[in-house]
Each structure stands twice: as C-alpha cells, then as structure tokens.
Write a protein that holds these residues in place. Structure first.
Motif, PDB file in Angstrom:
ATOM      1  N   ARG A 152       0.832  -1.197   0.000  1.00 10.85           N
ATOM      2  CA  ARG A 152       0.000   0.000   0.000  1.00 10.85           C
ATOM      3  C   ARG A 152       0.878   1.263   0.000  1.00 10.85           C
ATOM      4  O   ARG A 152       0.625   2.211  -0.745  1.00 10.85           O
ATOM      5  CB  ARG A 152      -0.908   0.017   1.234  1.00 10.85           C
ATOM      6  N   ILE A 175       1.291   4.228  -2.833  1.00  7.55           N
ATOM      7  CA  ILE A 175       1.057   5.655  -2.581  1.00  7.55           C
ATOM      8  C   ILE A 175       2.194   6.501  -3.131  1.00  7.55           C
ATOM      9  O   ILE A 175       1.976   7.475  -3.860  1.00  7.55           O
ATOM     10  CB  ILE A 175       0.879   5.899  -1.063  1.00  7.55           C
ATOM     11  N   SER A 211      -4.645   4.594   4.973  1.00 10.25           N
ATOM     12  CA  SER A 211      -4.512   3.282   4.330  1.00 10.25           C
ATOM     13  C   SER A 211      -4.428   2.171   5.382  1.00 10.25           C
ATOM     14  O   SER A 211      -5.059   1.116   5.239  1.00 10.25           O
ATOM     15  CB  SER A 211      -3.267   3.258   3.444  1.00 10.25           C
ATOM     16  N   SER A 217      -7.951   1.818   6.914  1.00 11.97           N
ATOM     17  CA  SER A 217      -8.913   1.118   6.070  1.00 11.97           C
ATOM     18  C   SER A 217      -8.621  -0.377   5.990  1.00 11.97           C
ATOM     19  O   SER A 217      -9.544  -1.200   5.913  1.00 11.97           O
ATOM     20  CB  SER A 217      -8.927   1.731   4.666  1.00 11.97           C
TER      21      SER A 217
END
Length: 452
Positions: free
Chosen positions: A54, A58, A312, A315
C-alpha cells in the motif's frame, strides 16, 4: 467482530477531537485495535502484510504527483500578489456600480479558485484585501463576511481543485474495488480529469447563483451614510495586466486537460512552471521567496501523504474487522435503496465536515463507503462531485466551518463572530440548493464528461 470496526471508527473520531495529529491518530488507533483483535483471535494479522505494498503504491502513484505541483502553483500565486492585483483591478472596474464591489469579490474568488485551488489562502487573501474595503463602502459586516467566505470555498469545486485530485484517486481505487467485489472487470475507470470536467457545470452554476444573490441583495446591505463612490478609473493597460496572466494560466492548465493534450499531473507541472514565470515577470521572485514557497509546499504535501498513509492502515484494519460487510448490510437494510444510502453518506460527510478537514474525510470515509455505493450502481463522477460540493458546504457551516475560522483570524476587531455566522447562512442555502439540483438532475455532472 464487525462491532469492533464501528468501535474503532468512533475511537478515532474521539482521538481527533482531543487534538492529536490526524495521521498518527488514524494509524495508531488502527494498530492498537489490530493488536486487540489479534489477541482476541478475531483479526487476521495477514491484512497488515499488505501495508508495505500500500505504501509503495502511494509513493509511486502518478496521479498524486499533481498534489505538490498544484500546491506550489497556488502558494506561488499567493506570494506573487496576483490575487491582490486581480481584486484591485476588478474593484476599480465595477466599483462605481451599486453592487460592484460584491460582484468583484465573487468574480475574483472564482478566478482565484481556478488558479490556486487552496481554500485557506483564498479566504485569508480576500479577507485581508476586500473586507476592510467592503466595510468602508457601507456593506453590512454579515453580508461582506458571507460573500468572502462563500467565494473563498469555490476552490473546493472549481478545477483545478486539490480536493478533486484526491477524490479522483480515491474513487478510482474504490471503483476497482467495487468491480472486484462484484467479480467484474472492465477497462472503464474514473480519473481526476473526469472529475475536473464533471465539476465545470456545477462550479459555474454555483458562481451564477452567488452572483444572482449578490445582485438582488447587495444594494440592500449597504449603509448609505457610509457609502463612498470616489473610485478612481483604471486604464485598459492596467486591467489587461491584472487579468491576462491568471486567465492565461487557467487556460493553459484546464485547456490542456480538456483538450486531451495533458494529464492532470502534467497540467499541474504546467501550472507550477507558469506560476513561477508570472512571479518572475511581476518581479516578485527572489531566492528567499522561492525557499518559503518550497518549504510551505513541502509541509502541505507531507501532511497530505502522511494522512494518506495513516488512512490506508486504518482502512486495512477496518476491512479486516469486517467493516465493509457491516456497511453493505446497513445500506441494504435501508428502506429507500440507493437514494437512502447516498443520502445517509451525504449527511455523515456533512456532519464530519464540522470536525475533520476534507483531506481526512477523503482518505478515511470515502474509501469505506464508495465501493459499496459504486457496487449499487452509483455513477462515480456524480458521486465525486456530490461529495466535493457537500464538503464545500461543511466548510461554511457554523460553528466549526474552516472558512469561518480563516476569516475570523484576519477580520477587523469590530466584526463579530455572529456577523460571520449570519452572513454565510444564505450561501449555505444556495449550496444545499445546488446539491438538490445535482441529485434531481445528475446530467448536470455527467453530461459534459460523456461528450469527451
């Protein structure tokens, strides 16, 4: 297990209300709950193994490169006094009209929104430059404050908006997630450019509604005993020098996107370079000013990316606790179907806008609810514009609207906080009316993107 996801969401809201940094609050709360869930045996720690990928996604995201470039463009234009030149020129052109100064505030706010896209900078700049003049002209404090706050928030919806850049990236991921959940793969996606195009009609419609309100009510807000009309004329050359540079920059940025010549990220590079050239031409650029602009850009960009990283992680843990299934069950149980689901999301985002910035809402709330709404058949471009207008409304709503705080910080002592609150009320109604129009006629958003 799903109740822990709800408890985690409430916990992070409480931590934010206590004043802790947003990025650390999101990541820290999520990791604490992940540890508790792992200890209780209700959380699969393999979800956390996705964190490195993740983070790499980004920092390597091409779309998000537009964020520092647009921030640099906005701050450079602010430092080079382009806004001040614009406001003074428009004031001299329209100042002799009964509602001329109020009209010039709306028009300059629109141009600043289209050139800087930074709400705080626009409200502060307009407050410093135009509020004392409007009060001297005889405008009531409430009307003057309302007009400045409302037009300052146009940067949320009129491209190139940083809010739309972030929303475009989040909705693109949400659209892919929704397709994955439904077992569908389609080359169709949603991009930042789509949101820019979709925002044009609603943005200019909102400006037209502001202008109509100002034309009808501004003259009633002027105290004749204070009204001054000794406005010096402006030469055509001075007017051209004030209007042409920002209009050219707006045309270069938006025209390159709408014409298909550049992606939003490439257009942001054009805008940043153009702002640098304008500052150089205006002889407002030196090494110290360039250093200040770069430092401010670095701080804002670091804040955005830190929040994105924290969101992130949040979530991922939220999904690990089954929070997404909980949202799906909640939306499915609503009696009104898609309409009730969208209405609930709009209300929640509006209320969260009192305590959270648009960046936190975009990175925390939207990734949780957007995949479910998109799976229900909601158009992603329409949803993005609805969220943007909604967040713009929350910027104005007392007592926690961010635009109100920005203006309160630069307003003269004789202007009361209650004046600011009263002044924004009609503009909040106008924005809610626009939201209702977009809900009734979605083609206002989707028509123009469908042509390109």
């Amino acid at each position: 297990m799903e109740y822990l996801s709800l408890l985690m969401f409430l916990a992070v809201c409480l931590v934010l209300l206590l004043g802790y940094p947003v990025a650390y609050s999101l990541a820290g709360t999520a990791l604490i709950f992940a540890g508790i869930g792992a200890f209780l045996g209700v959380f699969d720690t393999s979800y956390l193994q996705a964190v490195p990928s993740r983070l790499f996604g980004i920092v390597s995201n091409q779309t998000l490169i537009a964020v520092p470039l647009f921030v640099f463009m906005g701050i450079m234009l602010e430092k080079s006094r382009v806004a001040e030149d614009l406001l003074l020129a428009m004031e001299q052109v329209l100042g002799r009209l009964k509602s001329g100064l109020a009209i010039s505030v709306v028009l300059v706010g629109m141009l600043l929104a289209a050139s800087t896209g930074i709400v705080g900078a626009t409200v502060v700049t307009m407050g410093l430059l135009s509020l004392p003049t409007m009060l001297k002209k005889g405008y009531s404090p409430s009307f003057a404050c309302g007009a400045i706050c409302a037009t300052g928030t146009l940067g949320q919806i009129i491209p190139p908006s940083i809010a739309l850049v972030l929303l475009g990236d989040v909705l693109s991921s949400a659209f892919q997630q929704a397709q994955l959940n439904m077992g569908i793969f389609s080359p169709r996606s949603v991009s930042v450019g789509d949101l820019f195009v979709g925002a044009l009609v609603p943005g200019f419609l909102l400006v037209a509604m502001y202008l109509l309100y100002v034309l009808v009510f501004a003259s009633r807000q002027i105290d004749p005993s204070l009204e001054q009309s000794d406005q010096a004329p402006i030469s055509a050359g001075a007017l051209f020098a004030a209007l042409f540079p920002p209009l050219l920059l707006i045309f270069m940025v938006l025209g390159s996107i709408l014409g298909g010549f550049a992606t939003p990220t490439e257009a942001a590079g054009v805008g940043a370079a153009g702002a640098l050239v304008l500052a150089l031409i205006n002889k407002k650029l030196n090494l110290q000013k360039l250093k200040d602009v770069m430092m401010s850009t670095t701080k804002v960009t670091s804040m955005v990316f830190l929040i994105l990283i924290g969101a992130s992680i949040f979530s991922l843990v939220f999904r690990g606790f089954g929070g997404e299934e909980l949202i799906e069950e909640l939306f499915a149980s609503l009696p009104g179907g898609v309409f009730s689901a969208v209405l609930l999301v709009m209300v929640v985002i509006f209320l969260l806008g009192f305590i959270l910035d648009f960046i936190e809402i975009t990175f925390v709330v939207v990734p949780l609810v957007a995949p479910v709404l998109l799976a229900m058949g909601v158009d992603p471009i329409w949803l993005g514009i609805m969220i943007a207008v909604n967040l713009q409304t929350s910027f104005l709503t007392p007592p926690f609207g961010f635009a109100l705080f920005y203006l309160r910080g630069v307003a003269p002592p004789e202007v009361k906080t209650s004046d600011i609150y009263r002044g924004v009320a009609p503009f909040i109604f106008i924005q809610l009316l626009l939201l209702a129009c977009l809900a009734i006629w979605p083609n206002l958003v989707t028509w123009l993107p469908s042509l390109l």
